[in-house]
Design a protein around this motif. Structure first.
Motif, PDB file in Angstrom:
ATOM      1  N   SER A  84     -17.929  -6.108  -2.513  1.00 34.07           N
ATOM      2  CA  SER A  84     -16.790  -6.698  -1.805  1.00 34.07           C
ATOM      3  C   SER A  84     -15.461  -6.261  -2.399  1.00 34.07           C
ATOM      4  O   SER A  84     -14.525  -5.909  -1.664  1.00 34.07           O
ATOM      5  CB  SER A  84     -16.903  -8.222  -1.815  1.00 34.07           C
ATOM      6  N   TYR A  85     -15.350  -6.259  -3.726  1.00 35.37           N
ATOM      7  CA  TYR A  85     -14.074  -5.888  -4.349  1.00 35.37           C
ATOM      8  C   TYR A  85     -13.757  -4.412  -4.125  1.00 35.37           C
ATOM      9  O   TYR A  85     -12.586  -4.025  -4.053  1.00 35.37           O
ATOM     10  CB  TYR A  85     -14.082  -6.222  -5.846  1.00 35.37           C
ATOM     11  N   MET A  86     -14.787  -3.572  -3.992  1.00 35.29           N
ATOM     12  CA  MET A  86     -14.538  -2.155  -3.714  1.00 35.29           C
ATOM     13  C   MET A  86     -14.014  -1.980  -2.285  1.00 35.29           C
ATOM     14  O   MET A  86     -13.073  -1.217  -2.032  1.00 35.29           O
ATOM     15  CB  MET A  86     -15.825  -1.373  -3.916  1.00 35.29           C
ATOM     16  N   ARG A  87     -14.607  -2.682  -1.338  1.00 34.47           N
ATOM     17  CA  ARG A  87     -14.148  -2.590   0.044  1.00 34.47           C
ATOM     18  C   ARG A  87     -12.754  -3.162   0.209  1.00 34.47           C
ATOM     19  O   ARG A  87     -11.891  -2.577   0.885  1.00 34.47           O
ATOM     20  CB  ARG A  87     -15.125  -3.331   0.949  1.00 34.47           C
ATOM     21  N   LEU A  88     -12.511  -4.317  -0.420  1.00 32.44           N
ATOM     22  CA  LEU A  88     -11.208  -4.951  -0.299  1.00 32.44           C
ATOM     23  C   LEU A  88     -10.111  -4.098  -0.932  1.00 32.44           C
ATOM     24  O   LEU A  88      -9.009  -3.975  -0.389  1.00 32.44           O
ATOM     25  CB  LEU A  88     -11.242  -6.339  -0.939  1.00 32.44           C
ATOM     26  N   THR A  89     -10.406  -3.500  -2.070  1.00 28.76           N
ATOM     27  CA  THR A  89      -9.421  -2.635  -2.723  1.00 28.76           C
ATOM     28  C   THR A  89      -9.195  -1.373  -1.907  1.00 28.76           C
ATOM     29  O   THR A  89      -8.060  -0.916  -1.743  1.00 28.76           O
ATOM     30  CB  THR A  89      -9.874  -2.284  -4.150  1.00 28.76           C
ATOM     31  N   ALA A  90     -10.277  -0.795  -1.393  1.00 33.95           N
ATOM     32  CA  ALA A  90     -10.138   0.393  -0.545  1.00 33.95           C
ATOM     33  C   ALA A  90      -9.265   0.087   0.673  1.00 33.95           C
ATOM     34  O   ALA A  90      -8.412   0.902   1.056  1.00 33.95           O
ATOM     35  CB  ALA A  90     -11.510   0.888  -0.107  1.00 33.95           C
ATOM     36  N   ALA A  91      -9.459  -1.080   1.267  1.00 37.53           N
ATOM     37  CA  ALA A  91      -8.654  -1.449   2.428  1.00 37.53           C
ATOM     38  C   ALA A  91      -7.178  -1.544   2.070  1.00 37.53           C
ATOM     39  O   ALA A  91      -6.309  -1.059   2.818  1.00 37.53           O
ATOM     40  CB  ALA A  91      -9.142  -2.779   2.997  1.00 37.53           C
ATOM     41  N   GLN A  92      -6.867  -2.150   0.942  1.00 36.65           N
ATOM     42  CA  GLN A  92      -5.476  -2.246   0.485  1.00 36.65           C
ATOM     43  C   GLN A  92      -4.872  -0.852   0.293  1.00 36.65           C
ATOM     44  O   GLN A  92      -3.735  -0.586   0.703  1.00 36.65           O
ATOM     45  CB  GLN A  92      -5.406  -3.024  -0.829  1.00 36.65           C
ATOM     46  N   LEU A  93      -5.615   0.034  -0.335  1.00 38.42           N
ATOM     47  CA  LEU A  93      -5.115   1.378  -0.619  1.00 38.42           C
ATOM     48  C   LEU A  93      -4.939   2.184   0.666  1.00 38.42           C
ATOM     49  O   LEU A  93      -3.958   2.920   0.818  1.00 38.42           O
ATOM     50  CB  LEU A  93      -6.069   2.091  -1.576  1.00 38.42           C
ATOM     51  N   LEU A  94      -5.876   2.043   1.595  1.00 39.30           N
ATOM     52  CA  LEU A  94      -5.765   2.759   2.864  1.00 39.30           C
ATOM     53  C   LEU A  94      -4.547   2.284   3.658  1.00 39.30           C
ATOM     54  O   LEU A  94      -3.823   3.092   4.253  1.00 39.30           O
ATOM     55  CB  LEU A  94      -7.040   2.575   3.684  1.00 39.30           C
ATOM     56  N   HIS A  95      -4.299   0.976   3.666  1.00 41.99           N
ATOM     57  CA  HIS A  95      -3.114   0.443   4.343  1.00 41.99           C
ATOM     58  C   HIS A  95      -1.832   0.985   3.714  1.00 41.99           C
ATOM     59  O   HIS A  95      -0.815   1.140   4.402  1.00 41.99           O
ATOM     60  CB  HIS A  95      -3.114  -1.084   4.289  1.00 41.99           C
ATOM     61  N   ALA A  96      -1.896   1.292   2.412  1.00 40.89           N
ATOM     62  CA  ALA A  96      -0.717   1.829   1.724  1.00 40.89           C
ATOM     63  C   ALA A  96      -0.592   3.338   1.871  1.00 40.89           C
ATOM     64  O   ALA A  96       0.330   3.935   1.317  1.00 40.89           O
ATOM     65  CB  ALA A  96      -0.784   1.454   0.244  1.00 40.89           C
ATOM     66  N   GLY A  97      -1.535   3.958   2.583  1.00 41.63           N
ATOM     67  CA  GLY A  97      -1.434   5.388   2.838  1.00 41.63           C
ATOM     68  C   GLY A  97      -2.148   6.271   1.852  1.00 41.63           C
ATOM     69  O   GLY A  97      -1.935   7.493   1.829  1.00 41.63           O
ATOM     70  N   LEU A  98      -3.014   5.705   1.014  1.00 40.26           N
ATOM     71  CA  LEU A  98      -3.774   6.503   0.054  1.00 40.26           C
ATOM     72  C   LEU A  98      -5.173   6.793   0.602  1.00 40.26           C
ATOM     73  O   LEU A  98      -5.750   5.985   1.334  1.00 40.26           O
ATOM     74  CB  LEU A  98      -3.909   5.780  -1.287  1.00 40.26           C
ATOM     75  N   ALA A  99      -5.715   7.936   0.252  1.00 38.03           N
ATOM     76  CA  ALA A  99      -7.124   8.215   0.470  1.00 38.03           C
ATOM     77  C   ALA A  99      -7.909   7.572  -0.668  1.00 38.03           C
ATOM     78  O   ALA A  99      -7.374   7.340  -1.762  1.00 38.03           O
ATOM     79  CB  ALA A  99      -7.372   9.716   0.504  1.00 38.03           C
ATOM     80  N   VAL A 100      -9.171   7.279  -0.418  1.00 36.76           N
ATOM     81  CA  VAL A 100      -9.993   6.568  -1.403  1.00 36.76           C
ATOM     82  C   VAL A 100     -11.356   7.238  -1.501  1.00 36.76           C
ATOM     83  O   VAL A 100     -11.966   7.582  -0.485  1.00 36.76           O
ATOM     84  CB  VAL A 100     -10.180   5.086  -1.013  1.00 36.76           C
ATOM     85  N   PHE A 101     -11.819   7.411  -2.738  1.00 31.82           N
ATOM     86  CA  PHE A 101     -13.206   7.841  -2.957  1.00 31.82           C
ATOM     87  C   PHE A 101     -13.895   6.765  -3.783  1.00 31.82           C
ATOM     88  O   PHE A 101     -13.563   6.557  -4.946  1.00 31.82           O
ATOM     89  CB  PHE A 101     -13.284   9.190  -3.674  1.00 31.82           C
ATOM     90  N   ARG A 102     -14.857   6.066  -3.142  1.00 34.51           N
ATOM     91  CA  ARG A 102     -15.626   5.037  -3.835  1.00 34.51           C
ATOM     92  C   ARG A 102     -16.901   5.676  -4.385  1.00 34.51           C
ATOM     93  O   ARG A 102     -17.797   6.027  -3.617  1.00 34.51           O
ATOM     94  CB  ARG A 102     -15.969   3.893  -2.878  1.00 34.51           C
TER      95      ARG A 102
END
Length: 328
Positions: A84-102
């Protein structure tokens, strides 16, 4: 060390409530919804990181605009890229315009079949190689990283190794990172039994799955799977690592004391005073080191920092804000 602005509502100030809600099915559902709401594409990938080792991860790219940076996210022990914390953090970063690699560590998520050898916490080289591969796949994007619990430990060790390895890492953020493995083991053994039982159950399931996939390599019996945490860890060290004993193994990934003194890039840490898993004492020392900043909250439990009934958390917003600051 600075005081955190995070303040849990009165009904959520119990350390165990914070810690248990953080990994609850309700928060998992919240993580799925938040990630679905982020306008992004998600691509599962298997990275070849050398010596035949393969690690699984998920690349998420914002759909509305070119990404501003690539954020590598690292989960905790027996968590996964889908925690859950990985998805929630990824969502925050994506909204801020960052790409994410989990990234999934070896034997986490659904990746047990990718490698014969079992996961242990000193497998930093393959995580470093995975980070390097991510950097090469998106060479035009600044690279930042964040991790939770054991993932925070890995993130801080990545920061230590990055300059010598040629990894273009600019900043790391760590939430409730494991600093002293021996101390954390002592604290869990002295605390409420359900934390130790939770990790024992998850690890036993992981080892049983590994044995089923590679029966010719992993021939241990069910008696091994019934060992308590300390004894099971000692068995793993003896049978699956080159360390002489449990003390040497713990020392191999300990980053307490002055071990972060050599950091050459900024490392930011969020910690809760009431964390029931990670001992607080060592954080006062690392807060005095030149490249480390520690934000300390009165409440938050272990990787909780839940703000209310919505189950959204301060930690994932803190990670996003901290990593974004590297791009200013």
């Amino acid at each position: 060390m600075t005081a955190s602005p995070f303040l849990a509502p009165r009904w959520l100030r119990n350390r165990h409530a914070q810690s248990l809600l953080a990994s609850s099915p309700m928060r998992s559902a919240r993580g799925r919804v938040r990630l679905q709401q982020a306008a992004a594409t998600h691509q599962p990938m298997v990275l070849e990181v050398g010596s035949g080792v393969r690690l699984h991860g998920i690349a998420s790219l914002p759909a509305a605009q070119p990404p501003r940076a690539m954020a590598l996210l690292l989960h905790g022990w027996e968590g996964s890229a889908e925690s859950s914390y990985m998805r929630l953090t990824a969502a925050q970063l994506l909204h801020a315009g960052l790409a994410v690699f989990r990234l999934n560590f070896r034997d986490h998520g659904n990746s047990h079949h990718l490698n014969e050898g079992v996961f242990h916490s000193n497998r930093l080289d393959e995580v470093l190689a995975a980070a390097g591969t991510v950097a090469k796949l998106w060479p035009d994007l600044p690279l930042v990283a964040a991790g939770y619990s054991l993932g925070g430990n890995f993130a801080l060790r990545l920061a230590l190794r990055a300059p010598a390895a040629g990894l273009p890492l600019q900043r790391v953020a760590a939430v409730c990172p494991l600093l002293d493995p021996a101390g954390a083991m002592d604290q869990m053994e002295a605390g409420p039994a359900f934390y130790l039982r939770y990790f024992e159950r998850k690890w036993r399931q992981s080892l049983a799955r590994k044995r089923a996939l590679f029966p010719q390599v992993h021939t241990f019996g069910n008696d091994v799977l019934q060992l308590p945490m300390r004894a099971l860890t000692a068995w793993m060290v003896h049978n699956n690592t080159d360390f002489a004993d449990l003390e040497a193994y713990f020392n191999g990934y300990c980053i307490a004391g002055d071990r972060l003194q050599a950091l050459q890039l900024p490392a930011h840490v969020l910690m809760a005073e009431d964390d029931p898993v990670i001992p607080l004492a060592q954080f006062h020392r690392i807060a005095t080191l030149p490249m480390v900043s520690v934000e300390l909250a009165h409440h938050g439990g272990h990787c909780g920092f839940i703000e209310g009934a919505s189950l959204d958390g301060y930690a994932e917003r803190w990670v996003a804000q901290t990593l974004l600051a590297a791009l200013a």
